[in-house]
Design a protein around this motif. Structure first.
Motif, mmCIF file in Angstrom:
data_model
loop_
_atom_site.group_PDB
_atom_site.id
_atom_site.type_symbol
_atom_site.label_atom_id
_atom_site.label_comp_id
_atom_site.label_asym_id
_atom_site.label_seq_id
_atom_site.Cartn_x
_atom_site.Cartn_y
_atom_site.Cartn_z
ATOM 1 N N ILE A 157 -25.081 48.346 -8.383
ATOM 2 C CA ILE A 157 -25.235 49.852 -8.407
ATOM 3 C C ILE A 157 -25.796 50.372 -7.008
ATOM 4 O O ILE A 157 -25.382 51.568 -6.280
ATOM 5 C CB ILE A 157 -26.121 50.288 -9.599
ATOM 6 C CG1 ILE A 157 -25.236 50.221 -10.807
ATOM 7 C CG2 ILE A 157 -26.429 52.093 -9.442
ATOM 8 C CD1 ILE A 157 -26.083 50.563 -11.823
ATOM 9 N N GLU A 206 -22.266 52.627 -17.907
ATOM 10 C CA GLU A 206 -23.191 51.509 -17.585
ATOM 11 C C GLU A 206 -22.527 50.087 -18.081
ATOM 12 O O GLU A 206 -23.193 49.018 -18.046
ATOM 13 C CB GLU A 206 -24.673 51.731 -18.223
ATOM 14 C CG GLU A 206 -24.802 52.118 -19.592
ATOM 15 C CD GLU A 206 -26.158 52.364 -19.762
ATOM 16 O OE1 GLU A 206 -26.896 51.540 -20.593
ATOM 17 O OE2 GLU A 206 -26.614 53.521 -19.608
ATOM 18 N N GLN A 235 -18.755 50.918 -13.219
ATOM 19 C CA GLN A 235 -19.817 50.124 -12.244
ATOM 20 C C GLN A 235 -18.893 49.898 -10.743
ATOM 21 O O GLN A 235 -19.793 49.261 -10.025
ATOM 22 C CB GLN A 235 -20.178 48.763 -12.874
ATOM 23 C CG GLN A 235 -20.876 48.849 -14.044
ATOM 24 C CD GLN A 235 -21.006 47.591 -14.804
ATOM 25 O OE1 GLN A 235 -19.847 46.995 -14.971
ATOM 26 N NE2 GLN A 235 -22.073 47.223 -15.104
#
Lengths: 649, 228, 262
Positions: free
Chosen positions: A394, C75, C100
């Motif tokens: 991320i 997520e 992602q």
């Protein structure tokens, strides 16, 4: 101001006998009659999925609705850490009583004792059930189940399946649901959103739903309706909730007369990946377990903060003596492992003082340097490898070399629809389970307890208690959906949708939602004050007017239209946000996730007021733009006597 | 009527592919070893050729091989047609081959046809001049050789450079087809797991390379001999 | 950290509904931070398209308004997102879902082509959204253990070897996104089906009805029009959870053994 509507129906007798006595006292429905009774379940997470599956197994006719394309995608799936149960497999003197006590204390003594005790009592059956369904829990080499520790407990009672416990439990419930669908007792309605509950003669009779593929408005009748639609954390726009999670189903119930309890109790999770800019739509949680080995800090000197922000220095350049390990400094006894609410507030305090370490000034470091030096990289990788990898994907930063940046984010709502001991709302025949109700976590939820509550309600509580209500309905015919109550509800929905399309304003739903999120985060967030809450009430009302004047919803109703879905949800968030502010304003104390800056000790700790506020605040809807009326369910503690939480020594 | 699973089920159909494929792999392996004998001793090779002439067991064997080939081809075509249908009518505008996916695995049908074409040429070159001649009751083939003098026939065929090229192309296709096909037949019949999957792939590569290498060796040796 | 904003060209599949014919529309999006996720970039573009849609039009310029795409948890666990990006399921980068995927994997000025999953069993219902109810149906055919709520033995009454539990968990990690089907040239669902069959077959609780389950789920898979597996391994390469085709071998074994016993 206790009202006759708020009858908790908690059975008499000693705490540990209440549930068994109650089960013995309530009525059951014979198999032949179950076939004749219809139940609607809204939501397919751990609560809804488990309930629909269990009710279907029992032989009821169940219709289950979810907004995703499959029941398996409910947001329970994203829970990482684990599920608590009082099995005492580790021989560390755990017991039902200890789990009950930890939960009620963790909730800062704002939950109903009898409900929490029952939750602890059925927790063990949940683990048995899940294992029987084929949930691959982590095991020791001997083949028996493994446990890990979690915040707020002194025993190891958390069962887990890697970092995907929620997923595995949900797939278990979903499998049970599939079995019931195959059997024919459950019918699944994916991509359907409940837009209203139909109440007739004081009883829930069914729902109005929108088919999200075609836009059709459809009517469904039933003898009872179960709301399992989760929490309303997305009122903050940015949260760890899924993008489509919303509070609308619960809010419609509130509007139809189901009272709403403790709306201001929101859990802010301390370890999330910080916001990187205004283009962000979603926050990602990093598991609480990281705080076992990670140390949280910000620089002591402001020049270091500036150097880090403009890239002149890296975190690893800051010397040990120039680091402020503020949790260890403030809470020597618990250090980095203080409960979620305490850790979150401490991070905010440092960032408000100007020590935030990223460009936006809203981040602190979670550093594994000491742990890597002490244990070696391999041990850290074995413990947290998947989380480190996720963080790197991320943020593009390698947490083995540079510390993680974290910041608190909205995670869970303890508040919800008020329910009695039977999980029935103030509308007969309308039930609420899981995160959608308020019942078990008080003002703060412990880690690994949300999964426990959802499954407890769905597998072991609701299937019993709903029978007591339905036993009175065995003579009732099928609910006809052409009654005036259905006509009225559908008409209202159609008008609301038409109105939204007709506004043709200049702002998108997301832009308005971000504005609401800002108000909520600034004024109804981690630290609230009388002024901020009063301001929020005014601002939200203003924004609501703006929304109804200036929103733009493209397309039309009769099609797959994600913007009208979002607009309808935001319309409800705009009212729910105000209700949260009102509730926070009423509660002149600090407890759990609710922190009022006026009510703190000189050291900045939360100050609860048990004399004045040991009650559940329960709000009754009085109409649009009318102030809701507050009712109180006084909490009596017969066994677990309230005490101040202390994490310093 | 309930069809047997080897017809009605996708896993059953793949099992037929893997069984018929396994059978062909065994045949190829035997054939390769037999060919190598031709380099070592023409007499020994011809003795084998004689044994595989118009004897009942050789004919039976031939029929079984033909059956296996036909089954393998028919199922291959059938599966490919079904798979095209399963893919849907609309295709991706942009499509990348994920790394780690062997080219051969996506082109088994094409490779199969190349192998089949090579086989046809091979049958004309050899089988029609050997077993077929015997079956017709003749004692001399079109080249004026005894149908049991395989060694001479090999020597004759591979004096022509273009035959060598055709056969090498054929062997290349066979290599590609078999490197995927061999581990795949274990996979399709369920004889594989996490540990053995990489091992089976390795075994397939080694085995196939050995078999195809032996085939190629023979024609190259004979071609070089013809030049000397 | 380099933080240069990017300008991109997007080719996005637009389709009104299952019955209509679709086609590509080209859009541009400016000022995208490399730290945003691909889905956030799509949010930005959609926001822009909504604004353009809200303005009165002089002439009809084709597909207006925002495009639909499935997404939810953001997520990597719900399996809702289903985008085929630049020729790969869930885009470049391995073992991730679309949510992602971050924009730093692209370069300023890139053209990104985004398509829905394409497979006969997953019809497109709008723009980039497909219907994956076929997966639910396969699991309804047998992807469960036949136990009722309550009345089950104690969780520790049957020890399970740690390695078996771990391998079962490897398979159970499947999020049901459908990338395996989308990426398979045969439109085969074998990786998905095998993940469930294998996960349950490895546990004593699921072992009991293993044969029945394998037969029922394969039969349903075939009935719904999924293709035949030809072991290309593309599925395991694109699987966001890295599920191995070794589980397909187990499914084959389970199925064939069950059939030979019949």
């Amino acid at each position: 101001m206790a009202t006759d509507k708020l009858v908790s129906k908690v059975p008499a007798g000693p705490l540990e006998n209440k549930w068994s006595a109650h089960k013995a006292a309530i009525k059951v429905v014979s198999p032949a009659n179950k076939r004749k009774l219809d139940i609607i379940v809204i939501g397919t997470g751990l609560g809804g999925g488990a309930a629909a599956a269990s009710l279907g197994e029992l032989g009821y006719n169940v219709k289950v609705f979810c907004i995703s394309d499959s029941p398996r995608r409910a947001h329970s799936i994203a829970a990482q850490g684990g599920i608590n149960a009082a099995k005492n497999y580790q021989n560390d003197n755990d017991s039902v009583y200890r789990l009950f006590y930890d939960t009620i204390k963790g909730g800062d003594y704002r939950a109903r004792e009898a409900n929490v005790y029952r939750l602890a009592e059925v927790s063990n059956s949940i683990i048995d059930q899940c294992v029987a369904q084929g949930v691959p829990f982590a095991r020791e080499y001997g083949g028996l189940l493994d446990n890990r520790s979690f915040g707020g407990a002194q025993v190891s009672r958390t069962f887990y399946a890697r970092g995907q416990t929620g997923q595995q439990l949900l797939l278990g419930a979903y499998a049970a649901l599939n079995r019931a669908v195959a059997k024919g007792s459950v019918k699944s309605y994916p991509r359907h959103e409940m837009l209203d509950v139909v109440v007739d003669g004081g009883e829930a009779r069914g729902i109005i739903a929108r088919n999200l593929v075609t836009g059709e408005i459809e009517r469904f009748g039933a003898h009872a309706v179960v709301i399992a639609s989760g929490g309303y954390g997305n009122v903050f726009f940015l949260s760890t909730n899924a993008m489509n999670s919303n509070g609308s189903a619960a809010f419609q119930c509130y509007r139809k007369g189901a009272m709403f309890a403790n709306p201001c109790f929101t859990q802010i999770h301390p370890t999330c990946i910080p916001v990187h800019g205004d283009q962000q739509s979603k926050l990602t949680l990093m598991s609480e377990s990281l705080r076992n080995d990670g140390r949280i800090w910000v620089p002591k000197k402001m020049e270091d903060v500036k150097a880090i922000r403009n890239g002149a220095k890296k975190a690893s350049d800051i010397e040990e003596k120039d680091r402020d390990y503020y949790l260890e400094r403030r809470y020597p006894a618990f250090g980095n492992l203080v409960p979620r609410d305490v850790a979150s507030r401490a991070a905010k305090e440092r960032c408000d003082a100007g020590f935030g370490v990223n460009e936006t000034g809203l981040a602190v470091f979670l550093d594994f340097k000491t742990a890597i030096e002490r244990l070696g990289v391999d041990v850290i990788r074995a413990r947290y490898g998947n989380l480190f990898q996720m963080y790197e994907k991320i943020t593009d930063v390698d947490p083995y070399k540079e510390p993680m940046m974290i910041y608190p984010a909205v995670h869970y709502t303890m508040g919800g629809i008020w329910v009695d001991y039977n999980l029935e709302t103030t509308i007969s025949g309308l039930y609420a389970i899981g995160e959608a109700n308020f019942s078990d976590h008080g003002a703060n939820r412990l880690g690994a307890s949300a999964l426990m509550q959802g499954l407890a309600d769905g597998y072991f509580v609701l299937p019993y208690t709903i029978g007591d209500y339905l036993s009175k309905k065995i003579q009732a015919p099928k609910v006809a959906t052409d009654s005036p109550a259905f006509d009225e509800a559908e008409k209202e929905i159609r008008e609301k949708i038409a109105k939204l399309f007709a506004i043709k304003g200049k702002q998108t739903v997301d832009e308005l939602h971000k504005k609401l999120g800002n108000i909520m985060w600034e004024d109804v967030g981690m630290a609230r004050s009388k002024e901020s809450l009063e301001r929020a009430i005014v601002e939200i009302a203003k924004l609501r007017k703006e929304f109804w004047k200036d929103v733009y919803v493209p397309g039309e109703n009769g099609e797959f239209n994600q913007e009208i879905e979002k607009a309808l949800r935001l319309a409800d968030f705009l009212e729910l946000g105000e209700l949260m502010a009102r509730d926070g304003l009423n509660r002149n104390e600090s407890c759990g996730g609710h922190f009022r800056v006026e009510y703190q000790t000189p050291e900045g700790e939360a100050m609860r007021d048990d004399d004045k506020f040991a009650y559940v605040s329960v709000w009754e809807y009085k109409g649009a733009d009318e102030a809701p009326v507050l009712h109180k369910e006084v909490l009596e503690f017969e066994v677990a006597h309230p005490a101040q939480r202390n994490y310093k020594d | 009527m309930k069809l047997p699973f080897i017809v009605s089920s996708s896993v059953g159909r793949k099992f037929v592919m893997s069984l018929s494929g396994a059978f062909l792999v065994l045949f190829f392996s035997f054939h390769a070893v037999m060919n190598v004998v031709a380099i070592i001793s023409a007499d020994a090779y011809n003795w084998i050729c004689a044994a595989l002439g118009a004897n009942w067991y050789a004919i039976l064997g031939t029929l079984v091989i033909v059956g296996g080939v036909v089954l393998h081809i028919l199922y291959g075509i059938w599966l490919t047609l079904q798979n095209r249908k399963a893919r849907g009518t609309e295709r991706y505008a942009v499509s990348k081959n994920p790394p780690g996916v062997a080219w051969s695995s996506r082109n088994m049908l094409v490779l199969g046809f190349v192998v089949l074409g090579g086989l046809a040429i091979h049958l004309v070159h050899f089988w029609s001049k050997m077993q077929l001649v015997e079956l017709m009751g003749a004692h001399e083939n079109s080249l004026g050789l005894s149908p049991q003098d395989g060694a001479a026939l090999i020597a004759h065929t591979f004096t022509a450079w273009y035959n060598v090229v055709i056969y090498l192309v054929w062997f290349a296709a066979l290599w590609l087809h078999l490197t995927h096909g061999m581990w795949s037949m274990f996979q399709s019949s369920g004889i594989s797991n996490q540990t053995w999957l990489p091992r089976l792939k390795c075994i397939s590569n080694v085995w196939t390379t050995a078999v195809v290498g032996m085939f190629a060796l023979v024609i190259i040796v004979f071609f070089i001999k013809s030049l000397i | 950290m380099e933080n240069k904003l990017m300008n991109l060209t997007l080719k996005i599949w637009r389709q009104k509904d299952a019955k209509s014919k679709g086609g590509f529309e080209t859009y541009t999006v400016e000022g995208v931070s490399p730290d945003t996720s691909l889905l956030e970039m799509l949010d930005i573009l959609n926001n822009k398209l909504i604004h353009e849609d809200s303005e009165p039009v002089a002439f009809d310029k084709g597909c207006r308004g925002p495009f639909a795409f499935d997404h939810d948890c953001r997520e990597g666990i719900c399996g809702m997102c289903s985008l085929f990006i630049n020729g790969e399921a869930h885009g470049p980068d391995s073992e991730i879902t679309t949510c992602q995927l971050h924009m730093r994997k692209f370069k300023d000025g890139d053209t990104i082509t985004i398509e829905p999953w394409r497979s006969a069993a997953f019809p497109v219902i709008r723009d980039l959204v497909v219907e994956r109810q076929a997966f639910d149906k396969i699991l309804q055919a047998g992807g469960f253990v036949n136990v009722n709520t309550g009345g089950v033995p104690d969780a520790n009454s049957i020890p399970i070897a740690r390695d078996d539990a771990e391998e079962s968990m490897d398979a159970a990690a499947c999020i049901g996104c459908g990338a395996c089907v989308a990426t398979c040239k045969n439109g085969s669902a074998m990786l998905f089906v095998s993940a469930r069959v294998s996960s349950l077959a490895l546990l004593p609780q699921g072992r009991v009805e293993g044969a029945r389950r394998a037969k029922a789920m394969v039969a349903k898979m075939d009935e719904l029009g999924f293709g035949n597996c030809t072991n290309t391994q593309a599925c395991q390469m694109e699987c966001p959870k890295g599920i191995s085709i070794a589980h397909i071998a187990r499914l084959n074994r389970e199925f064939l053994a069950a059939k030979f016993k019949d």
